[in-house]
Design a protein around this motif. Structure first.
Motif, PDB file in Angstrom:
ATOM      1  N   GLY A   1      11.862  -8.673 -57.717  1.00 37.86           N
ATOM      2  CA  GLY A   1      11.009  -8.562 -58.815  1.00 37.86           C
ATOM      3  C   GLY A   1      11.491  -8.946 -60.095  1.00 37.86           C
ATOM      4  N   PRO A   2      10.330  -8.964 -60.873  1.00 28.29           N
ATOM      5  CA  PRO A   2      10.872  -9.429 -62.345  1.00 28.29           C
ATOM      6  C   PRO A   2      11.581  -8.376 -63.264  1.00 28.29           C
ATOM      7  CG  PRO A   2       8.442  -8.903 -62.176  1.00 28.29           C
ATOM      8  CD  PRO A   2       8.913  -8.973 -60.862  1.00 28.29           C
ATOM      9  N   PHE A   3      11.636  -6.908 -62.798  1.00 28.55           N
ATOM     10  CA  PHE A   3      12.428  -6.182 -63.352  1.00 28.55           C
ATOM     11  C   PHE A   3      13.753  -6.083 -62.899  1.00 28.55           C
ATOM     12  CE2 PHE A   3       8.303  -4.753 -65.008  1.00 28.55           C
ATOM     13  CZ  PHE A   3       8.428  -4.695 -66.106  1.00 28.55           C
TER      14      PHE A   3
ATOM     15  N   ASP B   1       3.261   0.622 -62.985  1.00 29.04           N
ATOM     16  CA  ASP B   1       4.914   0.839 -63.443  1.00 29.04           C
ATOM     17  C   ASP B   1       5.728  -0.260 -62.788  1.00 29.04           C
ATOM     18  OD1 ASP B   1       5.422   1.401 -60.485  1.00 29.04           O
ATOM     19  OD2 ASP B   1       4.771   3.602 -60.904  1.00 29.04           O
ATOM     20  N   VAL B   2       6.874  -0.035 -63.425  1.00 26.56           N
ATOM     21  CA  VAL B   2       8.058  -1.018 -62.974  1.00 26.56           C
ATOM     22  C   VAL B   2       8.192  -1.315 -61.371  1.00 26.56           C
ATOM     23  CG1 VAL B   2      10.636  -1.228 -62.833  1.00 26.56           C
ATOM     24  CG2 VAL B   2       9.592  -0.748 -64.872  1.00 26.56           C
TER      25      VAL B   2
ATOM     26  N   SER C   1       6.565  -7.647 -68.126  1.00 24.45           N
ATOM     27  CA  SER C   1       6.623  -6.679 -69.583  1.00 24.45           C
ATOM     28  C   SER C   1       5.353  -6.317 -69.898  1.00 24.45           C
ATOM     29  CB  SER C   1       7.621  -7.359 -70.458  1.00 24.45           C
ATOM     30  OG  SER C   1       7.291  -8.393 -71.148  1.00 24.45           O
ATOM     31  N   ALA C   2       4.573  -7.455 -70.269  1.00 21.18           N
ATOM     32  CA  ALA C   2       3.103  -6.867 -70.596  1.00 21.18           C
ATOM     33  C   ALA C   2       2.346  -5.890 -69.942  1.00 21.18           C
ATOM     34  CB  ALA C   2       2.175  -7.980 -71.119  1.00 21.18           C
ATOM     35  N   LEU C   3       2.311  -6.043 -68.633  1.00 17.88           N
ATOM     36  CA  LEU C   3       1.931  -5.284 -67.587  1.00 17.88           C
ATOM     37  C   LEU C   3       2.538  -3.531 -67.716  1.00 17.88           C
ATOM     38  CD1 LEU C   3       1.549  -7.290 -64.322  1.00 17.88           C
ATOM     39  CD2 LEU C   3      -0.272  -6.596 -65.830  1.00 17.88           C
TER      40      LEU C   3
ATOM     41  N   PRO D   1       7.258 -17.034 -68.442  1.00 19.91           N
ATOM     42  CA  PRO D   1       6.174 -16.461 -68.296  1.00 19.91           C
ATOM     43  C   PRO D   1       5.892 -15.304 -67.299  1.00 19.91           C
ATOM     44  CG  PRO D   1       6.394 -19.016 -68.274  1.00 19.91           C
ATOM     45  CD  PRO D   1       7.468 -18.385 -68.155  1.00 19.91           C
ATOM     46  N   LEU D   2       6.592 -15.448 -66.009  1.00 23.28           N
ATOM     47  CA  LEU D   2       6.700 -14.397 -65.148  1.00 23.28           C
ATOM     48  C   LEU D   2       7.185 -12.975 -65.594  1.00 23.28           C
ATOM     49  CD1 LEU D   2       6.483 -12.849 -62.444  1.00 23.28           C
ATOM     50  CD2 LEU D   2       8.749 -13.994 -62.025  1.00 23.28           C
TER      51      LEU D   2
END
Length: 284
Positions: free
Chosen positions: A231-233, A214-215, A205-207, A199-200
């Protein structure tokens, strides 16, 4: 059930190589199967790179242990040969359902009766291809996280038909190979780890694809707001962008589909696969 000493890993990719090397480092007899010599040579290169990683990460290990682990791993592109005396087979092929079904169908024809089959799938549950595996009492999931030597969780999840004996043997195997076994009590897509993580990643990715941030901003916000190290990326880069693409492209969520398209055109088609290739959302 006897100790699971002879281990075969199907797939020598980023995580498959780590699974194999971790087992060899802890004294298991390990064979890696992959589809051709080129793939096996790439796996061998991954083992060699892991030697210095383990030397640095595990200073208390016996002298030469890391190098010996890499040297001890056997390679084979012949499936029957690779599993001829396997106590445990761990499947680590891409997250494509039809591919996993075929792999287990082929495996069931050549593996010894004693062999326990385990899938390392991060998104699918074992009952999705239990029929192809052909041994419901000795079939379950054993899911590892990337950077296995640090993030050493091993999620053990059976089906309704997995025997207690096989389940306990795999839990013991995880402990013997330096893992922290996570006992998942019932089938759950995503197990525990990815039920929390996905979910994170989907939100991030939706943001990104919707132009909200931005990333770098998304990652900075997560690290600052939660105290997380990554972070997620950054996590996407560690997981691997090919895996992210396979999962996103199979979704019916519009943001996920758009994210998959971006991953293909802006990253995968340009050889940017994440940490493994030296570049993904970030350079390494």
């Amino acid at each position: 059930m006897n100790t699971l000493n002879n281990v075969t890993v199907l797939g020598g990719g980023v995580l498959g190589a780590q699974i194999a090397y971790q087992a060899a480092f802890h004294g298991k007899n390990v064979t890696v199967y992959d589809i051709n010599d080129e793939a096996l040579e790439a796996a061998r290169e991954r083992f060699n790179k892991l030697v210095s990683v383990y030397v640095e990460a595990m200073p208390d290990a016996e002298e030469g242990q890391a190098a010996k682990a890499a040297e001890s791993i056997s390679l084979s592109s012949d499936l029957a040969e690779a599993v001829v005396d396997a106590d445990l087979v761990i499947e680590a092929v891409p997250e494509i359902l039809d591919l996993k079904k075929k792999v287990f169908s082929d495996l069931a024809k050549v593996a010894p009766e004693k062999t326990i089959f385990a899938t390392n799938s991060s998104t699918m549950v074992p009952s999705q291809y239990a029929a192809e595996a052909g041994r419901p009492d000795r079939f379950l999931a054993l899911h590892f996280a990337n950077n296995i030597w640090v993030q050493n969780v091993a999620e053990v999840m059976g089906t309704e038909r997995t025997s207690n004996e096989a389940y306990d043997a795999v839990v013991a195997y995880a402990e013997e190979t330096g893992m922290d076994p996570i006992l998942v009590k019932k089938e759950q897509p995503g197990y525990v780890l990815n039920s929390l993580l996905v979910p994170l990643l989907n939100a991030a990715s939706a943001l990104y694809v919707n132009g909200v941030a931005d990333v770098e901003t998304i990652d900075h916000t997560w690290r600052k707001g939660t105290g997380a190290q990554s972070g997620p990326f950054q996590m996407y880069d560690v997981i691997g962008l090919r895996t992210a693409y396979n999962v996103s492209s199979a979704s019916d969520n519009p943001s996920s589909i758009k994210f998959a398209e971006i991953l293909k055109t802006e990253f995968l088609d340009k050889g940017k696969f994440g940490v493994a290739s030296g570049e993904g959302f970030y350079k390494y």
